[in-house]
Design a protein around this motif. Sequence first.
Motif, PDB file in Angstrom:
ATOM      1  N   GLY A 102       0.815  -1.208   0.000  1.00  0.00           N
ATOM      2  CA  GLY A 102       0.000   0.000   0.000  1.00  0.00           C
ATOM      3  C   GLY A 102       0.850   1.260   0.000  1.00  0.00           C
ATOM      4  N   MET A 244      -5.736   3.040   0.260  1.00  0.00           N
ATOM      5  CA  MET A 244      -4.716   2.150  -0.292  1.00  0.00           C
ATOM      6  C   MET A 244      -4.187   1.178   0.756  1.00  0.00           C
ATOM      7  SD  MET A 244      -2.362   4.335  -2.908  1.00  0.00           S
ATOM      8  CE  MET A 244      -2.994   5.797  -3.694  1.00  0.00           C
ATOM      9  N   SER A 248      -7.766  -2.704   0.503  1.00  0.00           N
ATOM     10  CA  SER A 248      -7.158  -3.525  -0.546  1.00  0.00           C
ATOM     11  C   SER A 248      -7.768  -4.921  -0.601  1.00  0.00           C
ATOM     12  CB  SER A 248      -5.655  -3.625  -0.302  1.00  0.00           C
ATOM     13  OG  SER A 248      -5.408  -4.090   1.010  1.00  0.00           O
TER      14      SER A 248
END
Length: 307
Positions: A102, A244, A248
């Motif tokens: 991320g 992010m 995910s």
Amino acid sequence: MTTYIFKRLLEAIPTMLLLIIISFLLMHAAPGGPFTSEKAVPAQVLANLNAKYGLDQPLWRQVANYVWGIVAHFDFGPSFIYKDRTVNEVIAQGFPVTLQYGLASFVIAVIAGVTLGVVAALKHNTGIDYAAVATATAAHAMPNFVLAPLLVLVFTLWLGWLPGGGWEGGELKYMVMPVIALSTSFMASIARITRSSMLEVLHSNFIRTAVAKGLPMRKVILKHALKPAMMPVISYLGPAFVTMITGSVIVDMYFSTGGIGRSFVDAALNRDYSVMLGVTILVGALTILFNLVVDILYAWIDPRIRY
């Protein structure tokens, strides 16, 4: 500046407490329970399980114990499904994986998006601008749940360049496709915001004055235009970074990375309410934290905000 940061911290603490309490109450109000399944559990067994995990106590006491456990010991309690694991252990296993790819996705999205947006603004109404806008639009229209299987199809099945899944300690070849799938749409959004903001700044009076004084265009862009143009971009980066890092689920499911997204999905399917609560509170805490970082960056860029 210190006073401003201190005030923002004081606002974040009650917000975090409200998040924990409301999340717990909503989870408790959901139909069924952690030990509800298709096969009915005997009443005595269910009573023993509820007593073991404190679910037979009054709701106010359950909330108080849960909040105290987090505040005093940073303990999210035991998992209801994995008898030999705690929620902290589940998060500690998956979150570092998600954080690694991320963070890489965030850095790539910011660098590529800002660069693309600035170039498009400087080359306004030229072929470069049109190409940059078309690239950003296409990337934005390709969500990660569409892009992820396409990447596997092309780079794994057709070309055989990259493994289709796994993690293996975060080796580069296992990170390439998850990072691309996660960063592409965010890169496109950052590029579009940067381009619009940069165009507005470039038509400002102070930029015209700097150009009229004969300053090199490179210095005008880097010293005078880029900083104010980043204001709307920074406001987008806080929520984008949290998304992010924690949002995910698609990447974890397609590429079997073992990140926190897969743990959250498994917890929802298995009614592991304690793990779901832990991940939810983690996401909320990160959101509050990075919104605080965004506010501090705002105050650094524009001193008027401090007052």
